[in-house]
Design an enzyme around this catalytic site. Sequence first.
Site, PDB file in Angstrom:
ATOM      1  N   SER A  52      35.830 -10.399 -50.939  1.00  0.00           N
ATOM      2  CA  SER A  52      36.506 -10.519 -52.242  1.00  0.00           C
ATOM      3  C   SER A  52      36.184  -9.321 -53.131  1.00  0.00           C
ATOM      4  O   SER A  52      37.076  -8.770 -53.790  1.00  0.00           O
ATOM      5  CB  SER A  52      36.083 -11.814 -52.947  1.00  0.00           C
ATOM      6  OG  SER A  52      36.464 -12.937 -52.194  1.00  0.00           O
ATOM      7  N   SER A 119      37.898 -16.283 -41.855  1.00  0.00           N
ATOM      8  CA  SER A 119      38.687 -16.341 -40.604  1.00  0.00           C
ATOM      9  C   SER A 119      37.784 -16.135 -39.380  1.00  0.00           C
ATOM     10  O   SER A 119      37.891 -15.112 -38.695  1.00  0.00           O
ATOM     11  CB  SER A 119      39.861 -15.349 -40.631  1.00  0.00           C
ATOM     12  OG  SER A 119      39.502 -14.056 -41.086  1.00  0.00           O
TER      13      SER A 119
HETATM   14  N1  LIG Z   1      28.897  -2.556 -50.199  1.00  0.00           N
HETATM   15  C1  LIG Z   1      29.211  -3.761 -50.700  1.00  0.00           C
HETATM   16  N2  LIG Z   1      30.461  -4.242 -50.569  1.00  0.00           N
HETATM   17  C2  LIG Z   1      30.773  -5.460 -51.054  1.00  0.00           C
HETATM   18  N3  LIG Z   1      29.924  -6.292 -51.706  1.00  0.00           N
HETATM   19  C3  LIG Z   1      28.649  -5.854 -51.869  1.00  0.00           C
HETATM   20  C4  LIG Z   1      28.245  -4.582 -51.371  1.00  0.00           C
HETATM   21  N4  LIG Z   1      26.939  -4.409 -51.668  1.00  0.00           N
HETATM   22  C5  LIG Z   1      26.546  -5.516 -52.322  1.00  0.00           C
HETATM   23  N5  LIG Z   1      27.573  -6.395 -52.456  1.00  0.00           N
HETATM   24  C6  LIG Z   1      27.484  -7.714 -53.125  1.00  0.00           C
HETATM   25  O1  LIG Z   1      27.663  -8.719 -52.142  1.00  0.00           O
HETATM   26  C7  LIG Z   1      28.335  -9.840 -52.704  1.00  0.00           C
HETATM   27  C8  LIG Z   1      29.591 -10.133 -51.897  1.00  0.00           C
HETATM   28  O2  LIG Z   1      30.202 -11.302 -52.390  1.00  0.00           O
HETATM   29  P1  LIG Z   1      31.740 -11.652 -52.144  1.00  0.00           P
HETATM   30  O3  LIG Z   1      32.060 -12.816 -53.006  1.00  0.00           O
HETATM   31  O4  LIG Z   1      32.577 -10.436 -52.289  1.00  0.00           O
HETATM   32  O5  LIG Z   1      31.716 -12.090 -50.593  1.00  0.00           O
HETATM   33  P2  LIG Z   1      32.887 -12.739 -49.739  1.00  0.00           P
HETATM   34  O6  LIG Z   1      32.873 -12.028 -48.433  1.00  0.00           O
HETATM   35  O7  LIG Z   1      34.167 -12.759 -50.501  1.00  0.00           O
HETATM   36  O8  LIG Z   1      32.343 -14.223 -49.512  1.00  0.00           O
HETATM   37  P3  LIG Z   1      33.173 -15.598 -49.344  1.00  0.00           P
HETATM   38  O9  LIG Z   1      33.659 -15.635 -47.929  1.00  0.00           O
HETATM   39  O10 LIG Z   1      32.138 -16.674 -49.592  1.00  0.00           O
HETATM   40  O11 LIG Z   1      34.275 -15.634 -50.345  1.00  0.00           O
HETATM   41  C9  LIG Z   1      28.635  -9.501 -54.158  1.00  0.00           C
HETATM   42  O12 LIG Z   1      27.635 -10.044 -54.958  1.00  0.00           O
HETATM   43  C10 LIG Z   1      28.566  -7.976 -54.161  1.00  0.00           C
HETATM   44  O13 LIG Z   1      28.211  -7.448 -55.421  1.00  0.00           O
HETATM   45 MG   LIG Z   2      35.390 -14.279 -51.167  1.00  0.00          MG
END
Ligand SMILES: Nc1ncnc2c1ncn2[C@@H]1O[C@H](COP(=O)(O)OP(=O)(O)OP(=O)(O)O)[C@@H](O)[C@H]1O
Ligand SMILES: [Mg+2]
Length: 217
Positions: A52, A119
Amino acid sequence: MEGYPDQRQALIVKSSNVTNVEHKVSSADRTARSGHRGGVLWFTGLSGAGKSTLAMAVEQYLFQKGFHVYVLDGDNVRRGLNVNLGFSPDDRAENIRRVGEVASLFADAGFICIAAFISPYRADREHARAAAREGFHEIYIQADLETCERRDPKGLYRKARAGAIRDFTGISAPYEEPASPDLAVDTAGNSVEDCVQRIVDYVDRAFALAPLGEDAW
Ligand SMILES: Nc1ncnc2c1ncn2[C@@H]1O[C@H](COP(=O)(O)OP(=O)(O)OP(=O)(O)O)[C@@H](O)[C@H]1O
Ligand SMILES: [Mg+2]
């Protein structure tokens, strides 16, 4: 952890007497107007891997550059279109099937559709690929479980470890890594900015974008 169930229910086609209706606006017409092709950037990865975070940052970047771009995010879609689905293998399959079809419609409309969904099953992602055909790009948003669990941005790992959430990917449900993703982005070892740049560079190459104006990159 169980693997993908062999006994998964086949999709039952209930619609009959349905005829395809041709558009009078072609894909080429849409590309000519927007300056870029449509397609799907499918972000897959563990909860907390950064799907996200990166989806919204890439959307903002491309939007500001003049692209037609829209994010379908797992959490958002489960509040509306897929509110009636849970996290069993069958419900996850239906979640991804519907989103794959919707993403394909966005791509047909000329949008770059970023789909951010855990997924976890390869077979489901392949169905999404089939829906969008050659416009589908699988992007593995990669971080090891330990890193994701340490981040735990929504407190879900803590709940899953406490047994308060069933079928949680990585803890009590499987995650099948992409065998050959179009792009893998390591978020454990790189900053958000560097990851965004890698994805944007990929979009630039994969979509062979026509110049949009003087400030196109
Ligand atoms: N290089 C990076 N890229 C993305 N997020 C990062 C990175 N480094 C640290 N983070 C942190 O990791 C977390 C990722 O959370 P995010 O909600 O984007 O995960 P997600 O994959 O969407 O999870 P979900 O499947 O539960 O929705 C955030 O707090 C973000 O600030
Ligand atoms: Mg997410």
